[in-house]
Write a protein that holds these residues in place. Structure first.
Motif, short mmCIF file in Angstrom:
data_model
loop_
_atom_site.label_atom_id
_atom_site.label_comp_id
_atom_site.label_asym_id
_atom_site.label_seq_id
_atom_site.Cartn_x
_atom_site.Cartn_y
_atom_site.Cartn_z
N ASP A 1 0.83 -1.21 0.00
CA ASP A 1 0.00 0.00 0.00
C ASP A 1 0.86 1.26 0.00
O ASP A 1 0.54 2.24 -0.67
CB ASP A 1 -0.95 0.01 1.19
CG ASP A 1 -2.07 -1.00 1.06
OD1 ASP A 1 -2.35 -1.45 -0.08
OD2 ASP A 1 -2.67 -1.34 2.09
N LEU A 2 1.95 1.23 0.75
CA LEU A 2 2.87 2.36 0.78
C LEU A 2 3.49 2.59 -0.60
O LEU A 2 3.57 3.73 -1.08
CB LEU A 2 3.95 2.10 1.83
CG LEU A 2 4.81 3.23 2.32
CD1 LEU A 2 4.01 4.43 2.78
CD2 LEU A 2 5.71 2.74 3.44
N SER A 3 3.87 1.51 -1.24
CA SER A 3 4.44 1.57 -2.58
C SER A 3 3.44 2.19 -3.56
O SER A 3 3.79 3.06 -4.35
CB SER A 3 4.82 0.16 -3.02
OG SER A 3 5.25 0.15 -4.35
N ARG A 4 2.19 1.77 -3.48
CA ARG A 4 1.14 2.30 -4.35
C ARG A 4 0.89 3.78 -4.07
O ARG A 4 0.81 4.60 -4.97
CB ARG A 4 -0.14 1.48 -4.17
CG ARG A 4 -1.31 1.94 -5.03
CD ARG A 4 -2.61 1.21 -4.69
NE ARG A 4 -2.91 1.10 -3.27
CZ ARG A 4 -3.35 2.11 -2.50
NH1 ARG A 4 -3.54 3.30 -3.01
NH2 ARG A 4 -3.60 1.93 -1.22
N LEU A 5 0.78 4.12 -2.80
CA LEU A 5 0.50 5.50 -2.39
C LEU A 5 1.59 6.46 -2.86
O LEU A 5 1.31 7.55 -3.35
CB LEU A 5 0.43 5.56 -0.87
CG LEU A 5 -0.84 6.09 -0.25
CD1 LEU A 5 -0.97 5.61 1.18
CD2 LEU A 5 -0.89 7.58 -0.30
#
Length: 151
Positions: free
Chosen positions: A65-69
């Protein structure tokens, strides 16, 4: 748009100063450089600051999720997270509900760092010397560019 006299030479479509990519690249470097002296006392680089911003907003995120954000691939994100963990600002742990998921959470030191970080946005606005309204408009336009270039 400026009026071009009829006998004027046509604008070179490859002129450096006419390129959106050039303007964005230089503006990005210059704005990030404004952050450097503000982040150094906190022991953060600009990419690490972006990770911390996401965690201050969400408190806990999976690496995915951090990577996507942040729109960073996990290979780029992983060394940032290791350095933040070494600094004592975050913890990385396997999710109890799914061992495949690596969760990133703030430590107490990471949570406390937020108070120092709250001075950064107004300091950047001051250093840019632009009205907040213009910066909000710029942000909106850049967000459109991001939306058009990510699929």
């Amino acid at each position: 748009m400026a009026h071009v006299p009829e006998n004027a030479a046509p604008t070179d479509p490859l002129a450096l100063e006419q390129q959106v990519c050039f303007a964005l690249a230089v503006a990005s470097r210059n704005v990030i450089a404004l952050y450097r002296p503000l982040l150094e006392p906190m022991g953060l680089t600009h990419p690490q600051y972006l990770v911390m911003l996401a965690l201050w907003q969400h408190s806990s995120l999976s690496v995915k999720d951090l990577s996507r954000l942040l729109q960073l691939d996990p290979g780029t994100l992983s060394p940032l997270l290791k350095r933040l963990e070494s600094a004592g600002y975050i913890d990385r742990r396997r999710a109890p509900h799914d061992e495949r998921v690596l969760e990133v959470t703030l430590t107490e030191a990471g949570k406390l760092l937020r108070a120092d970080a709250e001075r950064i946005p107004p300091a950047v606005v001051e250093r840019l010397g632009m009205p907040v309204e213009e910066l909000l408009h710029l942000h909106a336009e850049l967000t459109k560019v991001i939306e058009k270039t990510t699929t």
